[in-house]
Design an enzyme around this catalytic site. Structure first.
Site, PDB file in Angstrom:
ATOM      1  CD  GLU A   1     -13.342  -5.132  -1.520  1.00  0.00           C
ATOM      2  OE1 GLU A   1     -14.312  -5.940  -1.743  1.00  0.00           O
ATOM      3  OE2 GLU A   1     -12.270  -5.600  -1.246  1.00  0.00           O
TER       4      GLU A   1
ATOM      5  CG  LEU B   1       9.697 -16.824  -2.458  1.00  0.00           C
ATOM      6  CD1 LEU B   1       9.578 -17.112  -0.673  1.00  0.00           C
ATOM      7  CD2 LEU B   1      10.092 -15.418  -2.807  1.00  0.00           C
TER       8      LEU B   1
ATOM      9  CG  ASP C   1      -1.926   0.708   1.111  1.00  0.00           C
ATOM     10  OD1 ASP C   1      -2.347   1.105  -0.005  1.00  0.00           O
ATOM     11  OD2 ASP C   1      -2.511   1.213   1.457  1.00  0.00           O
TER      12      ASP C   1
ATOM     13  CG  HIS D   1       0.492   1.810  -9.018  1.00  0.00           C
ATOM     14  ND1 HIS D   1      -0.483   1.951  -8.109  1.00  0.00           N
ATOM     15  CD2 HIS D   1      -1.485   2.363  -9.900  1.00  0.00           C
ATOM     16  CE1 HIS D   1      -1.584   2.100  -7.725  1.00  0.00           C
ATOM     17  NE2 HIS D   1      -2.502   2.670  -8.547  1.00  0.00           N
TER      18      HIS D   1
HETATM   19  C1  IPE Z   1      -5.315  -2.632   0.088  1.00  0.00           C
HETATM   20  O1  IPE Z   1      -5.183  -0.973  -0.213  1.00  0.00           O
HETATM   21  C2  IPE Z   1      -5.474  -3.257  -1.581  1.00  0.00           C
HETATM   22  C3  IPE Z   1      -3.956  -2.925  -1.870  1.00  0.00           C
HETATM   23  C4  IPE Z   1      -2.933  -2.438  -1.667  1.00  0.00           C
HETATM   24  C5  IPE Z   1      -4.067  -4.132  -2.855  1.00  0.00           C
HETATM   25  P1  IPE Z   1      -6.356  -0.030  -0.632  1.00  0.00           P
HETATM   26  O2  IPE Z   1      -5.357   0.916  -0.777  1.00  0.00           O
HETATM   27  O3  IPE Z   1      -7.176  -0.395  -1.622  1.00  0.00           O
HETATM   28  O4  IPE Z   1      -7.091   0.400   1.335  1.00  0.00           O
HETATM   29  P2  IPE Z   1      -7.955   0.848   1.251  1.00  0.00           P
HETATM   30  O5  IPE Z   1      -8.733   1.616   0.656  1.00  0.00           O
HETATM   31  O6  IPE Z   1      -6.831   1.936   1.914  1.00  0.00           O
HETATM   32  O7  IPE Z   1      -8.712   0.482   2.206  1.00  0.00           O
HETATM   33  C1  IPE Z   2      -1.698   0.182  -3.334  1.00  0.00           C
HETATM   34  O1  IPE Z   2      -1.347   1.416  -3.659  1.00  0.00           O
HETATM   35  C2  IPE Z   2      -2.004   0.096  -4.737  1.00  0.00           C
HETATM   36  C3  IPE Z   2      -3.272  -1.143  -5.408  1.00  0.00           C
HETATM   37  C4  IPE Z   2      -4.353  -0.645  -3.936  1.00  0.00           C
HETATM   38  C5  IPE Z   2      -3.412  -1.253  -6.602  1.00  0.00           C
HETATM   39  P1  IPE Z   2      -2.897   2.632  -3.565  1.00  0.00           P
HETATM   40  O2  IPE Z   2      -3.159   2.979  -4.893  1.00  0.00           O
HETATM   41  O3  IPE Z   2      -3.539   2.035  -2.605  1.00  0.00           O
HETATM   42  O4  IPE Z   2      -2.331   3.881  -2.830  1.00  0.00           O
HETATM   43  P2  IPE Z   2      -2.586   4.505  -1.667  1.00  0.00           P
HETATM   44  O5  IPE Z   2      -3.162   3.715  -0.508  1.00  0.00           O
HETATM   45  O6  IPE Z   2      -3.341   5.893  -2.569  1.00  0.00           O
HETATM   46  O7  IPE Z   2      -1.273   6.080  -1.644  1.00  0.00           O
HETATM   47 MG    MG Z   3      -4.270   2.657  -0.886  1.00  0.00          MG
END
Ligand code: IPE
Ligand code: IPE
Ligand code: MG
Length: 241
Positions: free
Chosen positions: A61, A125, A14, A31
């Site tokens: 989601e 792994l 995240d 990303h």
């Molecule tokens: C969780 O992160 C999903 C992934 C890292 C793939 P999100 O950024 O989508 O989660 P929320 O919305 O903050 O809970």
């Molecule tokens: C995690 O990073 C990757 C995915 C959920 C695909 P985010 O895109 O959720 O990054 P933040 O949380 O908005 O910084």
């Molecule tokens: Mg996120």
């Protein structure tokens, strides 16, 4: 070097968007950097002797995000596999995918099937890529499959145990020992609700694209300080994997 290495580490990758924002760049830039960070962490986890690395890359989601971002995220693994396919297959990694396979493109599905097939005998792994993954979806899919197998007589009611349920998950893997979430959020966001039954949680403010070997060491060090009791008494089961 930490003394006990968790067998199964699961990471919620995240913070890509915030990482990009800090650099005044579009979210997809984060990303891209996030995806290319995976190789380093997989390599290091493998060198430490970790057996399974589950990576949460796209949730059921995440389709709620703007179209441009979703489209980019759907194409990113294809780009990534083009660049790393030979490297992944030449390594000792075994690649598995957890997630729905019904909404992703045919091209991505083909890559997934090829990677799973071409690495199925690898002994190193296991990298379990959780893509279009949602734990509630996984559990409801498992319930449905169990229901069908009960009706067909493939299994009997008395066969339905936690072990059997694990077998009906997208992948039949050992439960998670250490669950890491980057970026400061302290929630599961629908990640491996079943498999995290007794895992140790480690949260760090570090954003995923900045998460490196040193940060993984810190997480494993914290894990080594935990007392895993599994419902038993203190010290008896300290860190027993
Ligand atoms: C969780 O992160 C999903 C992934 C890292 C793939 P999100 O950024 O989508 O989660 P929320 O919305 O903050 O809970
Ligand atoms: C995690 O990073 C990757 C995915 C959920 C695909 P985010 O895109 O959720 O990054 P933040 O949380 O908005 O910084
Ligand atoms: Mg996120």
């Amino acid at each position: 070097m930490p003394s006990v290495v968790p067998k199964h580490i699961a990471i919620i990758l995240d913070g890509n968007g915030r990482w990009a924002k800090k650099r005044m760049m579009p979210r997809v830039y984060g990303h891209r950097h996030g995806a290319f960070n995976i190789e380093k962490i997989a390599k290091y986890a493998s060198s430490l002797g970790v057996e399974v690395l589950s990576l949460y890359c796209f949730s059921t989601e995440n389709w709620r995000r703007p179209n441009d971002e979703v489209n980019y995220l759907m194409k990113l693994p294809i780009k990534y596999f083009k660049r790393y396919y030979n490297k992944i297959v030449d390594n000792d990694y075994r690649i598995l995918f957890s997630g729905r396979r019904t909404l992703i493109s045919e091209e991505l599905l083909k890559d997934i099937n090829n990677l799973e097939e071409n690495t199925k005998d690898k002994k190193g792994l296991i990298i379990n890529i959780c893509f279009d993954y949602g734990s509630q979806q996984e559990i409801s899919d498992a319930v449905l499959k169990i229901h069908h197998d009960l009706l067909k007589g493939v299994i009997k009611e008395e066969d339905v145990t936690p072990n059997l349920i694990n077998h009906y998950m997208y992948q039949d893997l050992p439960l998670v020992d250490l669950m890491i979430r980057t970026s400061g959020e302290e929630r599961l966001s629908n990640f491996m609700l079943w498999q995290n039954a007794y895992s140790e949680f480690y949260f760090t403010d570090v954003l995923w694209p900045d998460f490196n070997e040193e940060e993984l060491d810190k997480a494993i060090l914290a894990y080594n300080k935990r007392n895993r009791r599994f419902g038993g008494l203190k010290d008896e089961t300290k860190n027993n994997n």
